[in-house]
Design a protein around this motif. Structure first.
Motif, PDB file in Angstrom:
ATOM      1  N   ASP A 402      -3.924   4.103   3.869  1.00 16.29           N
ATOM      2  CA  ASP A 402      -4.947   3.083   4.012  1.00 16.29           C
ATOM      3  C   ASP A 402      -5.622   2.769   2.767  1.00 16.29           C
ATOM      4  OD1 ASP A 402      -6.606   1.215   5.340  1.00 16.29           O
ATOM      5  OD2 ASP A 402      -8.083   3.011   5.562  1.00 16.29           O
ATOM      6  N   ILE A 403      -6.249   1.487   2.749  1.00 14.48           N
ATOM      7  CA  ILE A 403      -6.570   0.668   1.349  1.00 14.48           C
ATOM      8  C   ILE A 403      -8.077   0.614   1.792  1.00 14.48           C
ATOM      9  CG2 ILE A 403      -6.560  -1.016  -0.021  1.00 14.48           C
ATOM     10  CD1 ILE A 403      -4.100   0.366  -0.247  1.00 14.48           C
ATOM     11  N   SER A 404      -9.312   0.841   0.485  1.00 14.26           N
ATOM     12  CA  SER A 404     -10.462   0.785   0.756  1.00 14.26           C
ATOM     13  C   SER A 404     -10.981  -0.074  -0.454  1.00 14.26           C
ATOM     14  CB  SER A 404     -11.068   2.138   1.006  1.00 14.26           C
ATOM     15  OG  SER A 404     -12.573   1.853   1.069  1.00 14.26           O
ATOM     16  N   HIS A 405     -11.824  -0.987  -0.240  1.00  8.80           N
ATOM     17  CA  HIS A 405     -12.721  -1.509  -1.629  1.00  8.80           C
ATOM     18  C   HIS A 405     -13.804  -2.398  -1.107  1.00  8.80           C
ATOM     19  CE1 HIS A 405     -11.122  -5.597  -0.291  1.00  8.80           C
ATOM     20  NE2 HIS A 405      -9.885  -4.943  -0.057  1.00  8.80           N
ATOM     21  N   ALA A 439      -9.211  -8.804  -4.713  1.00  3.89           N
ATOM     22  CA  ALA A 439      -8.640  -8.037  -3.447  1.00  3.89           C
ATOM     23  C   ALA A 439      -7.241  -8.462  -2.887  1.00  3.89           C
ATOM     24  CB  ALA A 439      -9.680  -8.033  -2.401  1.00  3.89           C
ATOM     25  N   ASP A 440      -6.361  -7.675  -2.819  1.00  5.88           N
ATOM     26  CA  ASP A 440      -5.251  -8.080  -2.038  1.00  5.88           C
ATOM     27  C   ASP A 440      -4.406  -6.823  -1.258  1.00  5.88           C
ATOM     28  OD1 ASP A 440      -2.514  -8.730  -1.283  1.00  5.88           O
ATOM     29  OD2 ASP A 440      -1.918 -10.102  -2.949  1.00  5.88           O
ATOM     30  N   ASP A 441      -4.947  -6.748  -0.127  1.00  2.00           N
ATOM     31  CA  ASP A 441      -4.448  -5.515   0.645  1.00  2.00           C
ATOM     32  C   ASP A 441      -2.927  -5.273   0.654  1.00  2.00           C
ATOM     33  OD1 ASP A 441      -7.015  -4.995   0.882  1.00  2.00           O
ATOM     34  OD2 ASP A 441      -6.953  -5.237   3.177  1.00  2.00           O
ATOM     35  N   PHE A 442      -2.220  -6.378   0.757  1.00  3.44           N
ATOM     36  CA  PHE A 442      -0.770  -6.278   0.659  1.00  3.44           C
ATOM     37  C   PHE A 442      -0.358  -5.739  -0.602  1.00  3.44           C
ATOM     38  CE2 PHE A 442      -1.117 -10.331   3.859  1.00  3.44           C
ATOM     39  CZ  PHE A 442      -1.380  -9.363   4.880  1.00  3.44           C
ATOM     40  N   ALA A 443      -0.743  -6.470  -1.857  1.00  2.00           N
ATOM     41  CA  ALA A 443      -0.205  -5.831  -2.924  1.00  2.00           C
ATOM     42  C   ALA A 443      -0.669  -4.311  -3.167  1.00  2.00           C
ATOM     43  CB  ALA A 443      -0.900  -6.869  -4.139  1.00  2.00           C
ATOM     44  N   SER A 444      -1.673  -4.078  -2.850  1.00  2.00           N
ATOM     45  CA  SER A 444      -2.238  -2.620  -2.974  1.00  2.00           C
ATOM     46  C   SER A 444      -1.313  -1.860  -2.249  1.00  2.00           C
ATOM     47  CB  SER A 444      -3.591  -2.604  -2.661  1.00  2.00           C
ATOM     48  OG  SER A 444      -4.466  -3.618  -3.426  1.00  2.00           O
ATOM     49  N   MET A 445      -1.228  -2.163  -0.923  1.00  3.81           N
ATOM     50  CA  MET A 445      -0.295  -1.286  -0.185  1.00  3.81           C
ATOM     51  C   MET A 445       1.346  -0.832  -0.690  1.00  3.81           C
ATOM     52  SD  MET A 445      -0.410   0.688   2.483  1.00  3.81           S
ATOM     53  CE  MET A 445      -1.758   0.241   3.464  1.00  3.81           C
ATOM     54  N   LYS A 446       1.627  -2.089  -1.148  1.00  2.59           N
ATOM     55  CA  LYS A 446       3.072  -2.029  -1.874  1.00  2.59           C
ATOM     56  C   LYS A 446       2.985  -1.277  -3.156  1.00  2.59           C
ATOM     57  CE  LYS A 446       6.391  -4.615  -4.270  1.00  2.59           C
ATOM     58  NZ  LYS A 446       7.004  -6.131  -4.710  1.00  2.59           N
ATOM     59  N   GLU A 447       1.883  -1.339  -3.853  1.00  3.37           N
ATOM     60  CA  GLU A 447       1.935  -0.394  -5.058  1.00  3.37           C
ATOM     61  C   GLU A 447       1.563   1.111  -4.689  1.00  3.37           C
ATOM     62  OE1 GLU A 447      -1.558   0.683  -8.383  1.00  3.37           O
ATOM     63  OE2 GLU A 447      -1.650  -1.283  -7.767  1.00  3.37           O
ATOM     64  N   VAL A 448       0.888   1.399  -3.614  1.00  2.00           N
ATOM     65  CA  VAL A 448       0.678   2.908  -3.387  1.00  2.00           C
ATOM     66  C   VAL A 448       1.826   3.591  -2.693  1.00  2.00           C
ATOM     67  CG1 VAL A 448      -0.585   2.791  -1.364  1.00  2.00           C
ATOM     68  CG2 VAL A 448      -1.146   4.517  -2.470  1.00  2.00           C
ATOM     69  N   VAL A 449       2.507   2.684  -2.108  1.00  2.00           N
ATOM     70  CA  VAL A 449       4.008   3.271  -1.501  1.00  2.00           C
ATOM     71  C   VAL A 449       4.755   3.244  -2.285  1.00  2.00           C
ATOM     72  CG1 VAL A 449       5.711   2.924   0.194  1.00  2.00           C
ATOM     73  CG2 VAL A 449       3.291   2.295   1.025  1.00  2.00           C
ATOM     74  N   ALA A 482       4.545  -2.499   2.514  1.00  2.09           N
ATOM     75  CA  ALA A 482       4.854  -1.166   2.143  1.00  2.09           C
ATOM     76  C   ALA A 482       6.605  -1.090   2.349  1.00  2.09           C
ATOM     77  CB  ALA A 482       4.411  -0.255   3.511  1.00  2.09           C
ATOM     78  N   LEU A 483       7.097  -2.051   3.102  1.00  2.00           N
ATOM     79  CA  LEU A 483       8.649  -1.856   3.065  1.00  2.00           C
ATOM     80  C   LEU A 483       9.186  -2.127   1.693  1.00  2.00           C
ATOM     81  CD1 LEU A 483       9.483  -3.208   6.765  1.00  2.00           C
ATOM     82  CD2 LEU A 483       9.869  -0.963   5.892  1.00  2.00           C
ATOM     83  N   GLU A 484       8.566  -3.265   1.181  1.00  2.00           N
ATOM     84  CA  GLU A 484       8.912  -3.687  -0.090  1.00  2.00           C
ATOM     85  C   GLU A 484       8.987  -2.581  -1.172  1.00  2.00           C
ATOM     86  OE1 GLU A 484       6.970  -7.249  -1.060  1.00  2.00           O
ATOM     87  OE2 GLU A 484       7.727  -8.428   0.426  1.00  2.00           O
ATOM     88  N   GLY A 485       7.609  -1.767  -1.101  1.00  2.00           N
ATOM     89  CA  GLY A 485       7.691  -0.960  -2.191  1.00  2.00           C
ATOM     90  C   GLY A 485       8.673   0.404  -1.812  1.00  2.00           C
ATOM     91  N   MET A 486       8.923   0.598  -0.721  1.00  2.00           N
ATOM     92  CA  MET A 486       9.993   1.522  -0.207  1.00  2.00           C
ATOM     93  C   MET A 486      11.012   1.360  -1.008  1.00  2.00           C
ATOM     94  SD  MET A 486      11.066   3.348   3.379  1.00  2.00           S
ATOM     95  CE  MET A 486      11.550   1.816   4.178  1.00  2.00           C
TER      96      MET A 486
END
Length: 616
Positions: A402-405, A439-449, A482-486
């Motif tokens: 999950d992302i929070s900001h 804020a960019d939840d998509f980019a942040s999710m990709k980064e963390v995964v 997240a799939l892109e990050g994987m």
């Protein structure tokens, strides 16, 4: 109604007993009795619209329940009264029973405590001794204590340092030390109170020996008046001990122990009997890796239990134990007094043992059913989740992200881990998002995964093993990121997302979402993972935001640079710690000066001090 309540309702026996309702914080909010626990307790949760507003309000607060079996409805009534007086539940009518047994109360919070007889035990910080079996005997004990230790018996409001009143007649006859007139020091008076409490705890012999030594010393120094006073005190104490013994003998003070085994489960039950009444019940699960008899289990349980619990005069056992004499010697040492272990074969005492056995059996059945339900909620839920997601095998390890900001500031991510349907909190991780640009939840999710999976590929033991499935908090957009990050990390793990609005499940390559029934166990485990990921992210984000706020506030103070900011936070921990510190405490922080401490103090207190700097 919570699932745990439903499961326990199914376990209720058709048997007399007492039931205890617990609130969300674990406290007891109601105690009731029943001829049939099964019928009475279930009635609270059925046809609720027929209940009074008070009962409806109580039922809404019930978070858990337990029960203690009694042999007859009369015994259930007596146990109910005892538990109500002990726990003072919110929704019970607190009865004033004129037949309540007497206690001795010492108000140790008062500067000049006194010993009083009371029939009501309150949670007021005072020390209570009892209950005693007979009021007349307790009054005699209290009278003899007054001969040995002249504590005050009046209710005067005496200052902590002593008063300046004229002493009353009790001082003249040696029954009071007159703190109201300042004729005894606080230390000497407190010493007498401590001696009295030792006597009431059954340790009077130590006090007698100490007084004998003091009497001999006074006699050797030819202080005959003091020696005579100590002699009279010794005689009074010896009389007190005899009265204490008589009173205690009149009281029924015993514990009743039994065990019950069902398969690999072993439960020990303790029923304490005080003043002739069962005053509660405790069930303990025993861990045993070998086959043992009931007697062997009890023999192993007794030393562990009484190492941390008070020992009564008598312990009744449902069955005999090996080395009974050795156990009695251990209990005598723990109690510092006589203790008898008895295995009754007939009569009322045998009946108590059988009641303890029945309670142990009921507790075992309750635990086994709870374990079975727990297995269904965990293993069964994981099997259901595997079917929903189309996995080849049942997943065991789930990781949720999950992302929070706050409007793009202090962006963080959380990773929580569930193994077998249960949280594995030691394996939780949090991340501070490194990317810039708002804020960019998509980019942040990709980064963390990407970062999590790359840490695995790099051989980091803290990120091993790979999960069986990954849960993304969000919708198709977060899942795609997240799939892109994987893919960038070069690994392949089953992945899905859960959107909160309708609890929709999104799978890669599938345009339509999946909606599960609200009672589906797969949905329950998914929601637990998602909610935990959200909670963990929010907690970390708030901590960072609070720290950033303090840093920002400290940056505006002249003379407080990066080194001093770090030193202040390291020493005082938080804004509350800095605000609570005075100038001397601030100046004591490494690297701080008195002038810098004054500047920090003024910055954190100017709203309350009118901007004025305190006098150095």
């Amino acid at each position: 109604m919570r699932e745990e309540i439903k499961e326990k309702l199914a376990l209720l026996p058709d048997h007399p007993g007492v039931y205890l309702m617990h609130g969300k914080d674990g406290g007891i909010i109601y105690v009731g009795k029943a001829k049939s626990l099964k019928n009475r307790v279930r009635s609270y949760f059925h046809a609720q619209n027929q209940h009074t507003p008070k009962v409806q309000a109580m039922v809404e607060q019930i978070w858990d329940l337990e029960w203690i079996l009694a042999d007859t409805p009369l015994e259930a009534l007596m146990l109910e009264c005892t538990l109500i007086k002990k726990h003072l539940p919110k929704y019970n009518i607190l009865l004033k029973d004129s037949k309540q047994y007497p206690y001795l109360r010492v108000d140790v919070q008062h500067a000049w405590p006194r010993v009083q007889i009371t029939r009501t035990v309150k949670k007021d910080g005072a020390h209570y001794f009892g209950p005693y079996g007979a009021g007349w005997a307790v009054r005699e004990v209290l009278d003899m204590l007054a001969h040995a230790y002249p504590l005050r018996s009046c209710n005067k409001d005496i200052p902590p340092t002593g008063g300046h009143d004229r002493p009353c007649l009790k001082y003249q006859i040696g029954r009071c030390s007159a703190p109201c007139a300042g004729l005894v020091s606080p230390a000497e008076y407190r010493g007498m109170v401590q001696e009295v409490e030792r006597i009431l705890k059954g340790k009077g012999q130590d006090a007698v020996e100490h007084l004998r030594r003091s009497m001999m010393e006074a006699s050797d120094k030819m202080e005959f008046e003091r020696a005579a006073l100590l002699r009279d005190r010794i005689r009074a104490l010896e009389s007190v001990q005899q009265k204490q013994k008589a009173v205690s003998t009149a009281m029924e003070e015993r514990d009743v122990l039994a065990v019950y085994q069902q398969g690999l489960l072993c439960v020990a039950q303790v029923l304490p009997v005080r003043a002739g009444r069962i005053s509660g019940g405790e069930s303990h699960v025993l861990q045993s890796h070998t086959e043992q008899t009931d007697g062997e289990l009890l023999a192993a349980f007794i030393p562990q239990y009484y190492a941390v619990h008070p020992v009564p005069r008598e312990v009744l056992l449902f069955c005999d134990v090996p080395e009974r004499e050795l156990l009695e010697a251990f209990l005598r040492q723990q109690r510092e007094g006589a203790v008898h272990i008895v295995v009754p074969q007939r009569g009322d005492k045998r009946h108590l043992c059988e009641l303890a056995r029945d309670n142990a059996r009921a507790a075992a059945e309750r635990i086994l059913l709870e374990r079975e339900r727990d297995l269904e909620r965990t293993q069964g839920a994981m099997e259901a989740l595997g079917r929903v997601l189309g996995l080849e095998k049942t997943p065991s390890r789930i990781e949720g992200f999950d992302i929070s900001h706050t409007q793009g500031a202090q962006q963080v991510a959380s990773m929580v881990v569930f193994v077998g349907g249960r949280p594995a909190r030691k394996e939780y991780r949090h991340f501070r998002i490194k990317r810039m640009g708002g804020a960019d939840d998509f980019a942040s999710m990709k980064e963390v995964v990407t970062r999590r999976l790359m840490r695995y590929r790099q051989g980091d033991a803290a990120f091993s093993p790979l999960p069986d499935v990954i849960l993304i908090d969000g919708g198709p957009g977060q899942l795609q990121a997240a799939l892109e990050g994987m893919r960038e990390a070069g690994v392949s793990v089953p992945m899905f997302a859960l959107a909160k609005r309708l609890e929709e499940i999104f799978l890669p390559g599938r345009p339509d979402s999946i909606l599960l029934a609200r009672d589906d166990p797969a949905l329950h485990v998914i929601e637990r993972v998602r909610d935990e990921a959200h909670r963990f992210a929010i907690t970390f984000h708030r901590a960072l935001r609070s720290k950033a706020s303090i840093y920002s506030r400290l940056e505006d103070i002249p003379g407080i640079g990066p080194a001093r900011r770090k030193a202040l936070l390291r020493a005082l921990g938080s804004e509350a710690g800095i605000r609570a510190a005075d100038i001397e405490a601030l100046a004591a922080v490494p690297g701080m000066t008195h002038a810098a401490a004054q500047a920090v103090w003024q910055a954190f207190h100017q709203n309350h001090q009118g901007g004025q700097t305190p006098a150095p």
